[in-house]
Design an enzyme around this catalytic site. Structure first.
Site, PDB file in Angstrom:
ATOM      1  CB  SER A 250      -0.976   0.006   1.177  1.00 20.45           C
ATOM      2  OG  SER A 250      -1.843  -1.069   1.062  1.00 20.45           O
ATOM      3  CE  LYS A 297      -8.388  -6.302   6.791  1.00 20.17           C
ATOM      4  NZ  LYS A 297      -8.384  -7.189   5.657  1.00 20.17           N
ATOM      5  CG  ASN A 318     -10.770  -2.774   3.792  1.00 18.93           C
ATOM      6  OD1 ASN A 318     -11.790  -2.085   3.742  1.00 18.93           O
ATOM      7  ND2 ASN A 318     -10.107  -3.126   2.718  1.00 18.93           N
ATOM      8  N   GLY A 359     -10.144 -20.436   6.356  1.00 18.59           N
ATOM      9  CA  GLY A 359      -9.971 -19.296   7.253  1.00 18.59           C
ATOM     10  C   GLY A 359     -11.319 -18.700   7.625  1.00 18.59           C
ATOM     11  CB  ALA A 360     -13.344 -18.367  10.140  1.00 17.42           C
ATOM     12  CB  ALA A 363      -9.589 -11.661   4.615  1.00 18.25           C
ATOM     13  N   GLY A 471      -3.128 -12.693  -4.238  1.00 20.56           N
ATOM     14  CA  GLY A 471      -3.957 -11.559  -3.821  1.00 20.56           C
ATOM     15  C   GLY A 471      -3.521 -10.204  -4.369  1.00 20.56           C
TER      16      GLY A 471
END
Ligand code: NAP
Length: 513
Positions: A250, A297, A318, A359-360, A363, A471
């Protein structure tokens, strides 16, 4: 505006000159760290300013202050005197500055420096942490004349940075240097102007010399990526909050656009141990907008005055921005993810697609919401099973653990497999979270991680013959949406294609020592 100082920590004069020449265009001032020179080399320091050809600080940093000098104080005074001796009528041949500690007490040497036009930097270092009353300390360091006060404190938390920042605001309006040493303080080095600092210290990270102080940034990044020389009190500040955030793309993405666009704005990394303290810092600095990443987040939600529909339904945010001194939240991961996935699959929706989500976390919640919106059906698998169950319950999806029972269920949800955990990301556990699953080669596989470009999970999928995507495309897409939210502007197409085609890998690190 704050100046950029290049710290020279090589063991020979010759090597220091080479490093300086390699980085000359980025440096306003150089600091010769005599404590890093070999003993024989210290005999030749007097000629250094003339050879350097730019203003030089003479510094012999003691071990107790974070330096490398271990000799006696008498010998150190002699060395300082050697550096200041035989003042030349042409001031370019003399040291422009000399760094003298607050407890240094040799009036004749200070008098000599003043007489020959060498400005004194009166310094105080604490490598163990932040001191109690910083404004009082600064006040007590004031002497007569044109001295610069320097206070360098090791920060062990964002709360420490906040105290230094508040002190910077109350300290007398005099040239001073305030430094937060360490990882939590790296933005104090980029936003030196906002911390009312006369200069910021940096180093050339590509060279192999020892570190001058913890948390120093690369001089080229400071000058070219963050454009430190054009940061003024009016420059708008944006940034990235998370921990750790060394591998984020970023800063490169936003600062490249600001540069091409000639915007008076900068985007900086804000690594933090506390989202609440960090938002206090952001308010002090008048930060306009922040990207929020792992692990904040969800933790950021209580500080928001307003939440977008996506944040409300997903429960993760986010992107936060300020309006009338309040924070508002959005989630750009959703659209970033689905746009990237649909383009990869060459589809308009996910109808009839059976998808496994690994995943949980935050995202995964954005991913699950988008799969549901686009008509897909999903199985959510997570190490901590109840989190998978919670997400699945919201959309009537199936769920399981990352154990053999959970893995067995994948056979019915294997059109697409989406990896959303942080396992495999730079700076995190390098494990493959789906190691018990054998890819058939028919699955389309997406990993939300982009640094490294291929995680062990993605490498295994590719080796089995699966179509894969990481990603990177998603992060660029969601960052474009953040840019629009932060600035109210669209990114011009030609800028976007320029940025997308540039070698991201050369810029995708936040480089400190
Ligand atoms: P998060 O909320 O902290 O969730 C982390 C998830 O990873 C949890 O499900 C956690 O499981 C799991 N996990 C962590 N280490 C693991 C391990 N060793 N084995 C198995 N599972 C593990 O983080 P997040 O915000 O969801 O982000 C997750 C990843 O997605 C990060 O790498 C992030 O960079 C990436 N991401 C990329 C983009 C993009 O634009 N490309 C956008 C958002 C996120 P437990 O619940 O059991 O702890």
């Amino acid at each position: 505006m704050s100046k950029i100082c290049l710290c020279l920590t090589a063991t020979t004069i010759q090597r220091n000159l080479e490093i300086l020449n390699n980085n000359r265009k980025y440096a306003d001032i150089a600091e010769l760290r005599v404590d890093c020179l070999e003993s024989d080399e210290r005999l030749y320091i007097r000629r250094f300013p003339e050879l350097a050809g730019l203003p030089v600080i003479l510094t012999i940093r003691r071990k107790v202050d974070g330096g490398y000098y271990t000799g006696g104080e008498g010998a150190r005074v002699k060395l300082l005197a050697r550096g200041l001796a035989y003042a030349n009528a042409d001031s370019r041949f003399n040291f422009a500055y000399v760094d003298i500690e607050d407890d240094f007490d040799v009036p004749s040497l200070e008098e000599a420096a003043r007489t020959f036009g060498t400005r004194i930097i009166r310094s105080f270092h604490n490598v163990n942490g932040v001191i109690d009353d910083i404004p009082e300390k600064i006040k007590s360091m004031q002497r007569s004349g044109d001295e610069i006060i320097k206070v360098a404190l090791a920060v062990n938390s964002t709360g420490d940075v906040l105290r230094v920042l508040q002190a910077a605001k109350t300290a007398p309006k005099k040239d001073k240097i305030l430094i937060c040493m360490g990882h939590y303080g790296i933005y104090s080095r980029i936003l030196a102007e906002k911390f009312n600092s006369f200069l910021t210290y940096s180093r050339a990270l590509s060279e192999s010399e020892v570190s001058a102080a913890p948390g120093q940034l690369d001089i080229k990044d400071l000058a070219e990526l963050y454009r430190l020389r054009s940061i003024s009190k009016k420059t708008k500040i944006y940034g990235l909050v998370g921990y750790p955030i060394k591998s984020s793309v970023s800063p490169w993405f936003f600062n490249s656009i600001f540069k091409i666009d000639n915007s008076d704005a900068v985007y900086v990394p804000f690594p933090t141990d506390s989202i609440n303290d960090l938002l206090d810092v952001a308010e002090e600095l008048n930060v306009q907008g922040l990207s929020v990443t792992v692990p904040y987040k969800e933790a950021v939600l209580p500080r928001l005055r307003g939440r977008s529909t996506s944040v409300r339904s997903i429960g993760a945010c986010n992107t936060i921005y300020r309006n009338n001194n309040d924070w508002y939240g959005e989630n750009t991961d959703c659209a970033g993810f689905s746009d990237s996935l649909l383009e990869f699959l060459n589809k308009k929706n996910l109808k009839r697609q059976k998808i496994t989500v690994v995943g949980a976390g935050g995202a995964a919640r954005a991913v699950a919401a988008e799969i549901f919106r686009l008509g897909g059906q999903a199985l959510i698998l997570n190490r901590t099973v109840h989190k998978a169950r919670n997400i699945a319950a919201q959309y009537n999806f199936r769920w399981g653990g990352l154990d053999s029972q959970g893995i067995e269920k994948i056979s019915k949800y294997s059109n697409i497999i989406i990896q959303t955990t942080s396992a495999g990301m730079e700076g995190h556990d390098s494990a493959d979270p789906l190691e018990l699953y054998a890819f058939t080669g028919k699955e389309a596989v997406m990993d939300l991680i982009y640094a490294p470009p291929e995680t062990p999970f993605l490498k295994r999928a590719a080796a089995a013959g699966c179509r894969i995507i990481n990603g990177h495309n998603m992060v660029i897409r969601q960052a474009c949406l953040q840019y629009m939210r932060f600035t109210g502007k669209e990114i011009p197409r030609q800028i976007l294609s320029m940025i997308s085609s540039t070698g991201v890998n050369s810029w995708n690190k936040i480089r400190t020592d």
